[in-house]
Design an enzyme around this catalytic site. Structure first.
Site, PDB file in Angstrom:
ATOM      1  N   GLY A  52       0.799  -1.217   0.000  1.00  0.00           N
ATOM      2  CA  GLY A  52       0.000   0.000   0.000  1.00  0.00           C
ATOM      3  C   GLY A  52       0.833   1.268   0.000  1.00  0.00           C
ATOM      4  O   GLY A  52       2.040   1.242  -0.209  1.00  0.00           O
ATOM      5  N   SER A  53       0.139   2.376   0.257  1.00  0.00           N
ATOM      6  CA  SER A  53       0.695   3.720   0.105  1.00  0.00           C
ATOM      7  C   SER A  53       1.945   3.973   0.956  1.00  0.00           C
ATOM      8  O   SER A  53       2.061   3.478   2.080  1.00  0.00           O
ATOM      9  CB  SER A  53      -0.358   4.742   0.492  1.00  0.00           C
ATOM     10  N   THR A  54       2.842   4.794   0.398  1.00  0.00           N
ATOM     11  CA  THR A  54       4.050   5.168   1.137  1.00  0.00           C
ATOM     12  C   THR A  54       3.731   6.084   2.305  1.00  0.00           C
ATOM     13  O   THR A  54       4.585   6.306   3.160  1.00  0.00           O
ATOM     14  CB  THR A  54       5.070   5.864   0.216  1.00  0.00           C
ATOM     15  N   VAL A  55       2.517   6.623   2.365  1.00  0.00           N
ATOM     16  CA  VAL A  55       2.097   7.414   3.528  1.00  0.00           C
ATOM     17  C   VAL A  55       2.115   6.532   4.784  1.00  0.00           C
ATOM     18  O   VAL A  55       2.237   7.020   5.906  1.00  0.00           O
ATOM     19  CB  VAL A  55       0.695   8.026   3.288  1.00  0.00           C
ATOM     20  N   GLY A  56       2.027   5.221   4.576  1.00  0.00           N
ATOM     21  CA  GLY A  56       2.086   4.264   5.681  1.00  0.00           C
ATOM     22  C   GLY A  56       3.300   4.461   6.577  1.00  0.00           C
ATOM     23  O   GLY A  56       3.229   4.245   7.789  1.00  0.00           O
TER      24      GLY A  56
END
Lengths: 390, 137
Positions: free
Chosen positions: B64-68
């Site tokens: 999933g997203s690199t915002v993770g």
């Protein structure tokens, strides 16, 4: 991984916490991908700017980094935020605006350019062969494939670290041997418009994974159509680059062919609704070029936007300023040329938008989940026909 | 009981002893984990409803997203983060998250050898994990 004396000093914390944590990110990622050194970059582009996608977690990290004197060492641009400053800002609750502005303030403190666009290459075109650390997958594919610059598909945090150190680990797309095509995609059907280029990208992305294709059989190619193709490829696949130079030797590689039916089915799948009258017609994913805005203004031909329908054209402030005369025509018709924002990371639900019509395959793919809307996917001309009064 | 020692690769240095929380599924920190309290909220996840605070969190890899990555930082700043992260194959999202949150991390570990509830010792200088005590069944 080999580090210079100066890089080691940064790693050991002699240049403060902000530089140290960024250096650690680059070195650990480099090791993960077997890079042996860091290389200088000419620019960085950071994704993860919209408060809608970021939420509250990153602001804390950005604040700490900015307070610890983190500063971009190279030209560093930012992806779009969650609203346009003129038209949409006033329609959103205060706490949302403030959270978004706080994120932008931290980036500003660190010296990032408030470009707020997914097409930083329209502000300044990177040189052919230059090394970049760009996040925003559509810009990564465009840079590698159309501009001939070299960049991996960075994530938000790794692009941020690269901006502050001014370097990136030397692996992946920074190596010539990894940029060669390894699969041949023959397009056996004419693609008459940008929407079909986008559909091709969505279709191929699912098949290609992270392979690099030579795409043959494309006619009437323009940079804008390739922008749609690349954005869509990166939406469904891990593709970082494509070639469409017909002179490239295919050699012995796997071949796939794309037939008219594949494109037709993909286009149908990208529309979740055909009956509903769209509340919003949206052009500008990725952000429009000057050419595209000119084309829209020309096609409007003095007609007006139907009552009860929104017409948004998204671009950067920079392009909007250059397109002043065309912008006037679009605004006179009742449309809005919005800057700084991206529809799929904006608050369309709060504006009561339930159906979006767009010529962008990327938006059509993401909007049902990210914006909880129905989508109608169609080329620009059809979008305009729908939104303008007869 | 014969002590199980697993050798892997140290990614973020540190040391701890804690209970393991083991998943066979990848974890997306953006959307999959509540950033305020570390509860796993991803639907149909084998750890759904579990809290990762103070655990040695073992899972194959992130997705999933690199915002993770930022979610891990946020959890650590609220004292809701795991004590250590153990992966089969490290991926950029989790690696960056562990670095900025300063959570000891090891990868290249056969996590099937560890069970939820086991007491484990993580040496993320050497990249070694020891199962000290099996969960009582």
């Amino acid at each position: 991984m080999y580090l210079t004396k100066e890089e080691e000093r940064i790693y050991d914390g002699e240049h403060g916490w902000a530089n140290q944590i960024c250096m650690k990110i680059l070195v650990r990622l480099g090791e993960l991908f077997s890079a042996t050194r860091l290389i200088p970059i000419s620019s960085a582009h950071i994704s993860g700017v919209s408060y809608k996608t970021l939420g509250d977690a990153p602001a804390e990290f950005l604040e700490r980094l900015a307070d610890a004197d983190g500063k971009a060492r190279v030209k560093a641009t930012l992806n779009p935020q969650s609203f346009d400053p003129e038209y949409l800002e006033k329609r959103l609750p205060k706490h949302i605006r403030e959270k978004q502005f706080n994120i932008l303030r931290q980036f500003e403190k660190m010296g990032f350019t408030q470009s707020l666009t997914c097409t930083p290459y329209y502000l300044e075109k990177p040189k052919r062969g230059s090394h970049l650390a760009w996040a925003e997958s559509s810009a990564v594919v465009y840079a590698n494939s159309v501009l001939g610059a070299w960049t991996n598909r960075e994530g938000g945090p790794s692009a941020l670290a690269a901006a502050i150190i001014g370097k990136t680990p030397d692996y992946g797309m920074h190596k010539a041997e990894n940029r060669k095509p390894n699969i041949l995609a023959k397009v056996e059907t004419p693609l008459q418009n940008e929407a079909k280029f986008g559909a091709l990208g969505i279709y191929l992305g699912k098949i290609l994974e992270d392979n690099i294709p030579i795409i043959q059989g494309l006619k009437n190619v323009s940079e804008e159509k390739l922008k749609q193709l690349g954005a869509a490829l990166a939406t469904t696949g891990m593709v970082n680059m494509f070639h469409c130079d017909i002179h490239l030797e295919g050699g012995k590689m796997e071949k796939i062919s794309v037939e008219a039916g594949d494109i037709k089915r993909t286009i149908e799948d990208l529309s979740t609704s055909s009956k509903t009258k769209p509340k919003l017609v949206f052009i500008g994913c990725p952000h429009c070029s000057l050419n595209e805005i000119r084309q829209i203004a020309t096609l409007i031909r003095g007609k007006t936007v139907e009552a009860g329908t929104e017409f948004w054209v998204c671009t950067s402030r920079y392009v909007k300023k250059k397109a002043e005369d065309y912008v006037k025509k679009i605004e006179k018709s009742g449309g809005h040329v919005l800057t700084d924002m991206c529809t799929i990371v904006s608050w369309t639900e709060m504006l009561g938008i339930k159906t979006i019509m767009t010529n962008s395959a990327k938006t059509a793919y993401y909007a049902p989940t990210l914006n909880k809307v129905e989508t109608v996917f169609a080329p620009l001309k059809q979008c305009l026909k729908t939104v303008l009064e007869r | 009981m014969r002590q199980v020692t697993l050798n892997g690769r140290a990614i973020v240095e540190g040391r701890c002893e804690a209970q393991a929380l083991v998943s066979t599924k990848p974890i997306s920190f953006l959307g999959g984990v509540d950033p305020t309290n570390g509860k796993i909220v991803e639907k149909n996840h084998d750890l759904n409803g579990e809290y990762i605070k103070d655990k040695v969190l073992c899972f194959p890899h992130g997705h999933g997203s690199t915002v993770g990555s930022y979610v891990l930082y946020s959890l650590a700043s609220k004292d809701q983060a795991p004590k250590a992260i153990v992966n089969q194959t490290a991926d950029p999202v989790v690696v960056v998250g562990a670095i900025i949150a300063d959570i000891p991390m090891i990868d290249r570990i056969d996590i099937n050898q560890i069970r939820t509830g086991d007491t484990v010792e993580v040496d993320a200088y050497a990249g070694v994990i020891k199962v000290l005590k099996r969960r009582e069944t």
